[in-house]
Design a protein around this motif. Structure first.
Motif, short mmCIF file in Angstrom:
data_model
loop_
_atom_site.label_atom_id
_atom_site.label_comp_id
_atom_site.label_asym_id
_atom_site.label_seq_id
_atom_site.Cartn_x
_atom_site.Cartn_y
_atom_site.Cartn_z
N LYS A 1 36.29 -3.42 -11.65
CA LYS A 1 36.39 -4.53 -12.61
C LYS A 1 35.03 -5.00 -13.12
O LYS A 1 34.86 -5.23 -14.29
CB LYS A 1 37.03 -5.77 -11.97
CG LYS A 1 38.41 -5.64 -11.49
CD LYS A 1 38.90 -6.98 -10.95
CE LYS A 1 38.09 -7.53 -9.80
NZ LYS A 1 38.18 -6.82 -8.53
N ARG B 1 47.56 -14.14 0.99
CA ARG B 1 47.23 -15.55 1.23
C ARG B 1 48.12 -16.45 0.36
O ARG B 1 48.64 -16.02 -0.67
CB ARG B 1 45.75 -15.80 0.91
CG ARG B 1 45.46 -15.66 -0.56
CD ARG B 1 43.99 -15.85 -0.87
NE ARG B 1 43.76 -15.68 -2.29
CZ ARG B 1 42.68 -15.11 -2.81
NH1 ARG B 1 41.74 -14.62 -2.03
NH2 ARG B 1 42.56 -15.00 -4.12
N TYR C 1 32.58 -16.92 -4.43
CA TYR C 1 33.15 -16.88 -3.07
C TYR C 1 32.15 -16.25 -2.10
O TYR C 1 32.02 -16.68 -0.95
CB TYR C 1 34.49 -16.12 -3.08
CG TYR C 1 35.53 -16.89 -3.84
CD1 TYR C 1 36.23 -17.93 -3.24
CD2 TYR C 1 35.75 -16.66 -5.20
CE1 TYR C 1 37.14 -18.70 -3.95
CE2 TYR C 1 36.66 -17.42 -5.93
CZ TYR C 1 37.35 -18.43 -5.29
OH TYR C 1 38.23 -19.20 -6.00
N ARG C 2 31.44 -15.24 -2.58
CA ARG C 2 30.44 -14.58 -1.72
C ARG C 2 29.31 -15.56 -1.36
O ARG C 2 28.86 -15.62 -0.22
CB ARG C 2 29.86 -13.35 -2.44
CG ARG C 2 30.85 -12.20 -2.51
CD ARG C 2 30.33 -11.06 -3.37
NE ARG C 2 31.27 -9.96 -3.38
CZ ARG C 2 31.28 -8.98 -2.48
NH1 ARG C 2 30.37 -8.95 -1.52
NH2 ARG C 2 32.20 -8.02 -2.54
N SER D 1 33.68 -13.34 2.63
CA SER D 1 34.09 -13.92 1.34
C SER D 1 35.60 -13.83 1.18
O SER D 1 36.23 -14.73 0.62
CB SER D 1 33.38 -13.24 0.17
OG SER D 1 33.77 -11.90 0.06
N GLY E 1 37.95 -11.36 -11.35
CA GLY E 1 38.24 -11.94 -10.04
C GLY E 1 39.63 -11.54 -9.56
O GLY E 1 40.07 -10.41 -9.79
N ARG E 2 40.29 -12.49 -8.87
CA ARG E 2 41.63 -12.22 -8.35
C ARG E 2 42.69 -13.09 -9.01
O ARG E 2 43.87 -12.77 -9.01
CB ARG E 2 41.69 -12.48 -6.83
CG ARG E 2 40.69 -11.70 -6.00
CD ARG E 2 40.97 -10.21 -6.06
NE ARG E 2 40.10 -9.47 -5.14
CZ ARG E 2 38.81 -9.23 -5.34
NH1 ARG E 2 38.22 -9.67 -6.44
NH2 ARG E 2 38.10 -8.54 -4.46
N ASP E 3 42.23 -14.25 -9.54
CA ASP E 3 43.19 -15.22 -10.09
C ASP E 3 42.78 -15.71 -11.48
O ASP E 3 43.08 -16.83 -11.85
CB ASP E 3 43.31 -16.42 -9.14
CG ASP E 3 41.96 -17.14 -8.94
OD1 ASP E 3 40.92 -16.57 -9.30
OD2 ASP E 3 41.99 -18.27 -8.44
N ARG F 1 25.98 -9.10 -1.07
CA ARG F 1 26.70 -7.82 -1.26
C ARG F 1 26.82 -7.01 0.01
O ARG F 1 27.26 -5.86 -0.05
CB ARG F 1 26.00 -6.96 -2.32
CG ARG F 1 25.80 -7.62 -3.65
CD ARG F 1 27.07 -7.64 -4.49
NE ARG F 1 26.94 -8.60 -5.57
CZ ARG F 1 27.96 -9.17 -6.21
NH1 ARG F 1 29.19 -8.85 -5.90
NH2 ARG F 1 27.75 -10.06 -7.15
N SER G 1 37.80 -17.24 0.93
CA SER G 1 38.52 -17.43 -0.34
C SER G 1 39.99 -17.77 -0.13
O SER G 1 40.67 -18.17 -1.06
CB SER G 1 38.39 -16.19 -1.22
OG SER G 1 39.11 -15.12 -0.67
N ARG H 1 38.80 -22.89 -2.89
CA ARG H 1 39.30 -22.52 -4.23
C ARG H 1 39.32 -23.76 -5.13
O ARG H 1 38.93 -23.69 -6.30
CB ARG H 1 40.70 -21.92 -4.14
CG ARG H 1 40.85 -20.76 -3.18
CD ARG H 1 42.04 -19.89 -3.53
NE ARG H 1 41.79 -19.15 -4.74
CZ ARG H 1 41.12 -18.00 -4.80
NH1 ARG H 1 40.66 -17.43 -3.71
NH2 ARG H 1 40.92 -17.39 -5.96
N THR I 1 33.27 -14.06 -10.72
CA THR I 1 33.77 -15.14 -9.85
C THR I 1 33.73 -14.75 -8.37
O THR I 1 33.67 -15.61 -7.51
CB THR I 1 35.19 -15.60 -10.24
OG1 THR I 1 36.11 -14.52 -10.05
CG2 THR I 1 35.23 -16.08 -11.67
O1 DC Z 1 35.31 -9.37 -6.44
P1 DC Z 1 34.55 -9.45 -5.12
O2 DC Z 1 34.74 -8.24 -4.24
O3 DC Z 1 33.10 -9.75 -5.31
O4 DC Z 1 35.19 -10.71 -4.36
C1 DC Z 1 34.84 -11.09 -3.06
C2 DC Z 1 35.98 -11.83 -2.40
O5 DC Z 1 36.20 -13.08 -3.08
C3 DC Z 1 37.34 -11.10 -2.46
O6 DC Z 1 37.64 -10.48 -1.24
C4 DC Z 1 38.35 -12.15 -2.78
C5 DC Z 1 37.58 -13.33 -3.26
N1 DC Z 1 37.83 -13.69 -4.65
C6 DC Z 1 38.89 -14.53 -4.91
O7 DC Z 1 39.62 -14.88 -4.00
N2 DC Z 1 39.12 -14.96 -6.17
C7 DC Z 1 38.33 -14.57 -7.17
N3 DC Z 1 38.57 -15.02 -8.41
C8 DC Z 1 37.25 -13.68 -6.94
C9 DC Z 1 37.03 -13.24 -5.65
#
Ligand code: DC
Length: 216
Positions: free
Chosen positions: A13, A179, A35-36, A91, A121-123, A83, A95, A101, A31
């Motif tokens: 992504k 989660r 969290y990191r 992270s 991101g995820r959301d 990283r 998260s 959040r 994003t």
């Molecule tokens: O995209 P990433 O691998 O850098 O994200 C690191 C952690 O952060 C991932 O395991 C889940 C969380 N995360 C999240 O919960 N919501 C987001 N919008 C971005 C990342």
């Protein structure tokens, strides 16, 4: 103007989002870095990763910002420090904590209001930017994602094995999707792209051509 991209760890992504942003003259919002950085700070402070008054206080005080491609935590450049495999793991754990959040949500929206962005991101599509006109879910098989992550880490000189990375990706997938707070899931109106066998440039071209199609 927000282009929202979600997907699991290692789906490529961020590379795709950066390419699309560069093509459109937009900013890229990473994003995951938020969290990191939160995980790194909690780790440095020795805080337990659970909902606690200490964690809430940390989240109230934390200042995360971006300077081009660099990520600043309380003014310190932590672009590399966030990283490592350890912080990747932490992270994902942090998260899942609702207060984390909740406290990062306004920051993401503020950045989105100010300028044209490609946010990954995820959301992004489900929670942070539900009104984004262009939404994508960028996916890849777990084997392909682990292989890409392994090559990335090896290139940075971080010693690990493909098996260890595969296990790490599997555990993170499981945690990020199961989660309660904003789990990773594809928004109903997000375009699904499976990137196995494609390079980032090809995926970015697909995204750009699909965007045009959406706009017609
Ligand atoms: O995209 P990433 O691998 O850098 O994200 C690191 C952690 O952060 C991932 O395991 C889940 C969380 N995360 C999240 O919960 N919501 C987001 N919008 C971005 C990342």
């Amino acid at each position: 103007m927000v282009i929202a991209m979600d997907g699991p760890a290692g789906a490529g992504k961020s590379t795709v989002a950066k390419l699309v942003a560069a093509k459109l003259g937009f900013s890229y919002l990473d994003t995951g870095a938020l969290y990191r950085s939160s995980a790194l700070k909690a780790h440095r402070l020795g805080l337990a990763l659970e909902d606690s008054p200490q964690l809430r206080r940390m989240m109230e005080e934390i200042v995360i910002s971006f300077d081009g491609a660099r990520v600043l935590l309380d003014g310190e450049d932590v672009s590399e420090a966030i990283r490592t495999p350890e912080i990747s793991h932490l992270s994902s754990v942090i998260s899942a904590i609702p207060v984390v959040r909740e406290m990062l949500l306004p920051l993401q929206r503020r950045i989105g209001e100010k300028q044209g962005i490609v946010a990954d991101g995820r959301d992004m599509c489900t929670v942070v930017f539900p009104d984004a006109i262009n939404k994508f879910f960028i996916d890849a098989s777990i084997e392909e994602r682990a292989r890409r992550r392994f090559l990335e880490l090896s290139a940075k000189g971080i010693e690990t094995t493909l098996e260890a990375v595969l296990e790490d990706v599997r555990v993170r997938d499981e945690r990020d999707s199961s989660r309660e707070a904003a789990p990773l899931r594809r928004a109903d109106d997000a375009i699904y792209i499976l990137t196995d066998g494609l390079n980032a440039g090809q995926v970015a071209d697909m995204v750009l051509s699909m965007m045009k199609a959406t706009r017609k």
